[in-house]
Structures are given as structure tokens and as C-alpha cells.
Design a protein around this motif. Structure first.
Motif, PDB file in Angstrom:
ATOM      1  N   ALA A  27       0.810  -1.221   0.000  1.00  0.00           N
ATOM      2  CA  ALA A  27       0.000   0.000   0.000  1.00  0.00           C
ATOM      3  C   ALA A  27       0.843   1.271   0.000  1.00  0.00           C
ATOM      4  O   ALA A  27       0.432   2.289  -0.553  1.00  0.00           O
ATOM      5  CB  ALA A  27      -0.933  -0.019   1.211  1.00  0.00           C
ATOM      6  N   ASP A  64       1.484   7.874  -1.915  1.00  0.00           N
ATOM      7  CA  ASP A  64       1.780   9.202  -2.478  1.00  0.00           C
ATOM      8  C   ASP A  64       0.840   9.572  -3.630  1.00  0.00           C
ATOM      9  O   ASP A  64       0.894  10.695  -4.132  1.00  0.00           O
ATOM     10  CB  ASP A  64       3.245   9.265  -2.932  1.00  0.00           C
ATOM     11  CG  ASP A  64       4.202   9.187  -1.750  1.00  0.00           C
ATOM     12  OD1 ASP A  64       3.838   9.692  -0.671  1.00  0.00           O
ATOM     13  OD2 ASP A  64       5.292   8.603  -1.890  1.00  0.00           O
ATOM     14  N   PHE A 115      -3.154   0.417   4.960  1.00  0.00           N
ATOM     15  CA  PHE A 115      -4.000  -0.371   5.862  1.00  0.00           C
ATOM     16  C   PHE A 115      -3.657  -0.153   7.326  1.00  0.00           C
ATOM     17  O   PHE A 115      -4.517   0.045   8.161  1.00  0.00           O
ATOM     18  CB  PHE A 115      -3.880  -1.867   5.527  1.00  0.00           C
ATOM     19  CG  PHE A 115      -4.398  -2.185   4.164  1.00  0.00           C
ATOM     20  CD1 PHE A 115      -5.743  -2.411   3.953  1.00  0.00           C
ATOM     21  CD2 PHE A 115      -3.550  -2.215   3.069  1.00  0.00           C
ATOM     22  CE1 PHE A 115      -6.241  -2.668   2.686  1.00  0.00           C
ATOM     23  CE2 PHE A 115      -4.032  -2.477   1.798  1.00  0.00           C
ATOM     24  CZ  PHE A 115      -5.373  -2.707   1.606  1.00  0.00           C
ATOM     25  N   ARG A 116      -2.345  -0.223   7.646  1.00  0.00           N
ATOM     26  CA  ARG A 116      -1.955  -0.294   9.059  1.00  0.00           C
ATOM     27  C   ARG A 116      -1.291   0.967   9.592  1.00  0.00           C
ATOM     28  O   ARG A 116      -0.952   1.026  10.764  1.00  0.00           O
ATOM     29  CB  ARG A 116      -1.027  -1.505   9.272  1.00  0.00           C
ATOM     30  CG  ARG A 116      -1.754  -2.793   9.060  1.00  0.00           C
ATOM     31  CD  ARG A 116      -0.885  -4.028   9.117  1.00  0.00           C
ATOM     32  NE  ARG A 116      -1.723  -5.192   8.817  1.00  0.00           N
ATOM     33  CZ  ARG A 116      -2.101  -5.536   7.586  1.00  0.00           C
ATOM     34  NH1 ARG A 116      -1.690  -4.844   6.543  1.00  0.00           N
ATOM     35  NH2 ARG A 116      -2.896  -6.569   7.395  1.00  0.00           N
ATOM     36  N   TRP A 132      -7.569  -0.083   8.184  1.00  0.00           N
ATOM     37  CA  TRP A 132      -7.940  -1.019   9.255  1.00  0.00           C
ATOM     38  C   TRP A 132      -8.069  -0.328  10.613  1.00  0.00           C
ATOM     39  O   TRP A 132      -8.397  -0.945  11.610  1.00  0.00           O
ATOM     40  CB  TRP A 132      -6.963  -2.191   9.339  1.00  0.00           C
ATOM     41  CG  TRP A 132      -6.910  -3.110   8.153  1.00  0.00           C
ATOM     42  CD1 TRP A 132      -5.878  -3.950   7.866  1.00  0.00           C
ATOM     43  CD2 TRP A 132      -7.906  -3.355   7.125  1.00  0.00           C
ATOM     44  NE1 TRP A 132      -6.146  -4.666   6.723  1.00  0.00           N
ATOM     45  CE2 TRP A 132      -7.381  -4.320   6.243  1.00  0.00           C
ATOM     46  CE3 TRP A 132      -9.167  -2.837   6.845  1.00  0.00           C
ATOM     47  CZ2 TRP A 132      -8.059  -4.785   5.123  1.00  0.00           C
ATOM     48  CZ3 TRP A 132      -9.855  -3.291   5.720  1.00  0.00           C
ATOM     49  CH2 TRP A 132      -9.310  -4.250   4.890  1.00  0.00           C
ATOM     50  N   HIS A 147      -3.185 -10.112  -4.791  1.00  0.00           N
ATOM     51  CA  HIS A 147      -4.461  -9.993  -4.063  1.00  0.00           C
ATOM     52  C   HIS A 147      -5.611  -9.577  -4.979  1.00  0.00           C
ATOM     53  O   HIS A 147      -6.624  -9.085  -4.500  1.00  0.00           O
ATOM     54  CB  HIS A 147      -4.311  -8.995  -2.904  1.00  0.00           C
ATOM     55  CG  HIS A 147      -3.428  -9.489  -1.797  1.00  0.00           C
ATOM     56  ND1 HIS A 147      -2.946  -8.690  -0.784  1.00  0.00           N
ATOM     57  CD2 HIS A 147      -2.926 -10.727  -1.538  1.00  0.00           C
ATOM     58  CE1 HIS A 147      -2.198  -9.409   0.035  1.00  0.00           C
ATOM     59  NE2 HIS A 147      -2.158 -10.634  -0.401  1.00  0.00           N
ATOM     60  N   VAL A 159      -8.540 -10.887  -3.269  1.00  0.00           N
ATOM     61  CA  VAL A 159      -8.279 -12.029  -2.388  1.00  0.00           C
ATOM     62  C   VAL A 159      -8.534 -11.584  -0.951  1.00  0.00           C
ATOM     63  O   VAL A 159      -7.917 -10.638  -0.467  1.00  0.00           O
ATOM     64  CB  VAL A 159      -6.815 -12.505  -2.558  1.00  0.00           C
ATOM     65  CG1 VAL A 159      -6.484 -13.589  -1.542  1.00  0.00           C
ATOM     66  CG2 VAL A 159      -6.596 -13.009  -3.983  1.00  0.00           C
ATOM     67  N   THR A 200       5.480  -1.915   2.154  1.00  0.00           N
ATOM     68  CA  THR A 200       4.682  -3.011   2.711  1.00  0.00           C
ATOM     69  C   THR A 200       5.168  -3.306   4.122  1.00  0.00           C
ATOM     70  O   THR A 200       6.376  -3.338   4.381  1.00  0.00           O
ATOM     71  CB  THR A 200       4.694  -4.264   1.800  1.00  0.00           C
ATOM     72  OG1 THR A 200       3.991  -5.312   2.461  1.00  0.00           O
ATOM     73  CG2 THR A 200       6.085  -4.721   1.425  1.00  0.00           C
ATOM     74  N   SER A 201       4.199  -3.512   5.033  1.00  0.00           N
ATOM     75  CA  SER A 201       4.541  -3.619   6.456  1.00  0.00           C
ATOM     76  C   SER A 201       5.086  -4.991   6.828  1.00  0.00           C
ATOM     77  O   SER A 201       5.515  -5.193   7.958  1.00  0.00           O
ATOM     78  CB  SER A 201       3.308  -3.310   7.309  1.00  0.00           C
ATOM     79  OG  SER A 201       2.279  -4.222   6.996  1.00  0.00           O
ATOM     80  N   ALA A 216       8.037   6.650  -0.960  1.00  0.00           N
ATOM     81  CA  ALA A 216       8.392   5.909  -2.179  1.00  0.00           C
ATOM     82  C   ALA A 216       8.568   6.851  -3.369  1.00  0.00           C
ATOM     83  O   ALA A 216       9.480   6.674  -4.178  1.00  0.00           O
ATOM     84  CB  ALA A 216       7.308   4.866  -2.476  1.00  0.00           C
TER      85      ALA A 216
HETATM   86  P1  OAD Z   1       0.267  -1.756   5.271  1.00  0.00           P
HETATM   87  O1  OAD Z   1      -0.717  -0.642   5.489  1.00  0.00           O
HETATM   88  O2  OAD Z   1       0.246  -2.894   6.230  1.00  0.00           O
HETATM   89  O3  OAD Z   1       1.752  -1.156   5.290  1.00  0.00           O
HETATM   90  C1  OAD Z   1       2.067   0.018   4.593  1.00  0.00           C
HETATM   91  C2  OAD Z   1       3.571   0.187   4.592  1.00  0.00           C
HETATM   92  O4  OAD Z   1       3.871   1.254   3.719  1.00  0.00           O
HETATM   93  C3  OAD Z   1       4.210   0.544   5.953  1.00  0.00           C
HETATM   94  O5  OAD Z   1       5.417  -0.194   6.066  1.00  0.00           O
HETATM   95  C4  OAD Z   1       4.516   2.040   5.831  1.00  0.00           C
HETATM   96  O6  OAD Z   1       5.723   2.411   6.535  1.00  0.00           O
HETATM   97  C5  OAD Z   1       4.753   2.159   4.354  1.00  0.00           C
HETATM   98  N1  OAD Z   1       4.434   3.490   3.794  1.00  0.00           N
HETATM   99  C6  OAD Z   1       3.401   4.317   4.064  1.00  0.00           C
HETATM  100  N2  OAD Z   1       3.439   5.411   3.294  1.00  0.00           N
HETATM  101  C7  OAD Z   1       4.529   5.280   2.490  1.00  0.00           C
HETATM  102  C8  OAD Z   1       5.125   6.075   1.475  1.00  0.00           C
HETATM  103  N3  OAD Z   1       4.595   7.235   1.091  1.00  0.00           N
HETATM  104  N4  OAD Z   1       6.235   5.595   0.864  1.00  0.00           N
HETATM  105  C9  OAD Z   1       6.797   4.419   1.230  1.00  0.00           C
HETATM  106  N5  OAD Z   1       6.274   3.624   2.192  1.00  0.00           N
HETATM  107  C10 OAD Z   1       5.162   4.046   2.812  1.00  0.00           C
HETATM  108  O7  OAD Z   1       0.084  -2.246   3.750  1.00  0.00           O
HETATM  109  P2  OAD Z   1       0.517  -3.625   3.060  1.00  0.00           P
HETATM  110  O8  OAD Z   1       1.797  -4.120   3.609  1.00  0.00           O
HETATM  111  O9  OAD Z   1       0.396  -3.422   1.600  1.00  0.00           O
HETATM  112  O10 OAD Z   1      -4.574  -7.411   2.096  1.00  0.00           O
HETATM  113  O11 OAD Z   1      -0.660  -4.575   3.528  1.00  0.00           O
HETATM  114  C11 OAD Z   1      -0.634  -5.914   3.075  1.00  0.00           C
HETATM  115  C12 OAD Z   1      -2.037  -6.454   2.931  1.00  0.00           C
HETATM  116  O12 OAD Z   1      -2.750  -6.254   4.152  1.00  0.00           O
HETATM  117  C13 OAD Z   1      -2.881  -5.740   1.902  1.00  0.00           C
HETATM  118  O13 OAD Z   1      -2.685  -6.208   0.582  1.00  0.00           O
HETATM  119  C14 OAD Z   1      -4.273  -6.035   2.380  1.00  0.00           C
HETATM  120  C15 OAD Z   1      -4.075  -5.756   3.857  1.00  0.00           C
HETATM  121  O14 OAD Z   1      -4.922  -6.350   4.728  1.00  0.00           O
HETATM  122  C16 OAD Z   1      -5.866  -7.807   1.890  1.00  0.00           C
HETATM  123  O15 OAD Z   1      -6.811  -7.028   1.935  1.00  0.00           O
HETATM  124  C17 OAD Z   1      -6.017  -9.258   1.601  1.00  0.00           C
END
Ligand code: OAD
Length: 242
Positions: free
Chosen positions: A11, A16, A22-23, A29, A109, A151, A178-179, A221
């Protein structure tokens, strides 16, 4: 050296562009319980709530654009393709910003733009039906409501075997935004490291699974990835005008 690159995005790469993560603080969330909207059980229990959540996100696609990080990854793909070097982009994101930037992407996903029929299996790309209050029936079999072709938790992510094969061959692995909280994507970094791939992670803060990543690149990013791509294009002697 002939590079072989695998990039995993989450995410944060679309943050940007104005798409919510999400987190992070203020993320999806925090506003909505995951199990109320992103599980097959939620869809069976309260389809109207789930549909509304995804319809709002589907409608948002028309309001957002790829940012410099998406564009830089597409540029890297073109430069590597011209050199005959392998490149794989796998994303957990359900937005279509990588595709709109010109990348070929494995959407593990699924995609918000695609609707699927649980009764007959038909899928279709749809940008026209965005009303959060009306379900879309299946025009093939008459089933009363299509679902978003994403997904959900408890369902199988896509392309995982293919990505694992590419990871074994990779010289460089990059995770962007990605977290590291959701498997199997969270395992790609460890798998890459175990096979001697050089690992790079870009996020605002070091993710849960960053461990002993070779290069942690903190920051947005849209600011970090274009510079990294320029460095690689230069280091590997690729055409900068791909
Ligand atoms: P998360 O919301 O868990 O993590 C977002 C990550 O992006 C964190 O590590 C932040 O530090 C980083 N971040 C935020 N803004 C940023 C920026 N401008 N540039 C660079 N990094 C930045 O999102 P995901 O890891 O994608 O799944 O979440 C994984 C999955 O959990 C998603 O695909 C979704 C969710 O539940 C489903 O819905 C099945």
C-alpha cells in the motif's frame, strides 16, 4: 553483471497517489475492522457492508494517478527488458496504478477493477457500476451479486509459486511500502535473503520483517524509488531512455 530483479509492492507505493494504506495511522484497518470487510465470512454475513466498502474504493480509482514511484518501476522494467534481463513486479495492491504506469504486474491480491461471479466463475473488468448501494447481477448466469475479484483473508493469494521461482533466480529484491504483516508476501524478503539475493526495503519505518535487510531506504516511495532506479540503471549500464 546481468541483474535479475524482483520487486514487491504494498500500500505504501500508492500512498503518495492518495490511496490509503491499511496499518499506518489513519489507515483503512483503523477505520474499519478487517474481519468486517475483507473475509468471505463478512461477505456471507453482510454483503451490503462489504460491497459499500469496496465500491467506494473502486470509485476512488478514477480520482488517483500513478506517482513517480510507479513510473520509475515501469521505467526500470523497460530498461531491463531492452537488456534482456529478467524483471518481476508483484503487488499486494488492488488498485490499478502499476498497470496505468505501464508495468506488467502480478496482482497477488486481485484487482478492484475486476468483478467475479461466485456462481459461474465469470470475471469482467468493470468501471461503470460504482453505486455503493446497488449490487451488480451476473449477466452470464443471473446470480444476483458479483463480488470484487480481490483475495480476502482465508483465500489463496495468486502467483506465489511463480514469484518463488523468480526469487531463487534474483540478484536483487526490492520491497516498497509493505509492512511485512501479511503472508505469504511477508516471507519473500527472508526467502530472497536466504538465497543470497541483495535485499532493499523502502518504507516510512522499518517493517516487522526487515531483520537484517542489506539496504533499508527510509522515506516516501515517490522520493526514494526514482533515485534508486536511476542508480541501478547507471550501475548496470542500462539505457536511461527506455
Ligand atoms: P500496510 O498498510 O500494512 O503497510 C504500509 C507500509 O507502507 C508501511 O510499512 C509504511 O511504513 C509504508 N508506507 C506508508 N506510506 C509510504 C510512502 N509514502 N512511501 C513508502 N512507504 C510508505 O500495507 P501492506 O503491507 O500493503 O490485504 O498490507 C498488506 C495487505 O494487508 C494488503 O494487501 C491487504 C491488507 O490487509 C488484503 O486485503 C487481503
Amino acid at each position: 553483471m546481468r541483474p535479475a530483479v524482483v520487486v514487491l509492492t504494498g500500500a505504501g507505493v500508492s500512498a503518495d497517489s492518495g490511496v490509503s494504506t491499511f496499518r499506518d495511522a489513519g489507515g483503512l484497518w483503523e477505520e474499519q475492522r478487517l474481519e468486517d470487510v475483507a473475509t468471505p465470512e463478512a461477505w456471507a454475513r453482510d454483503p451490503a457492508l462489504v460491497w459499500r466498502f469496496y465500491q467506494l474504493r473502486r470509485a476512488q480509482l478514477a480520482e488517483v494517478e500513478p506517482n513517480p514511484a510507479h513510473l520509475a518501476l515501469a521505467r526500470l522494467e523497460r530498461a531491463l527488458a531492452l537488456a534482456g534481463a529478467p524483471f518481476t513486479l508483484v503487488s499486494q495492491n488492488v488498485d490499478d496504478l502499476h498497470a496505468r504506469a505501464g508495468s506488467s504486474v502480478l496482482s497477488m491480491h486481485g484487482q478492484l477493477r475486476v468483478l467475479a461471479c461466485e456462481a459461474c466463475g465469470r470475471t469482467l473488468e468493470d468501471d461503470a457500476h460504482l453505486d455503493p448501494e446497488s449490487f451488480v447481477p451476473c449477466s452470464a448466469c443471473g446470480h444476483p451479486r458479483l463480488r470484487p475479484d480481490v483475495v480476502w483473508f482465508g483465500e489463496l493469494p495468486r502467483f506465489v509459486d511463480q514469484v518463488e521461482v523468480r526469487l531463487h533466480e534474483a540478484t536483487h529484491f526490492l520491497a516498497v511500502g509493505t509492512s511485512g504483516a501479511v503472508w505469504p508476501a511477508a516471507g519473500f524478503l527472508g526467502l530472497a535473503r536466504a538465497t543470497g539475493t541483495r535485499t532493499f526495503v523502502n518504507a516510512l519505518e522499518a517493517p516487522d520483517n526487515a531483520g537484517e535487510v542489506d539496504h533499508f531506504l527510509p522515506g516516501r516511495a515517490a522520493e526514494v524509488i526514482p533515485g534508486l532506479v536511476d542508480t541501478w540503471i547507471d550501475e548496470w549500464g542500462l539505457s536511461a531512455h527506455a
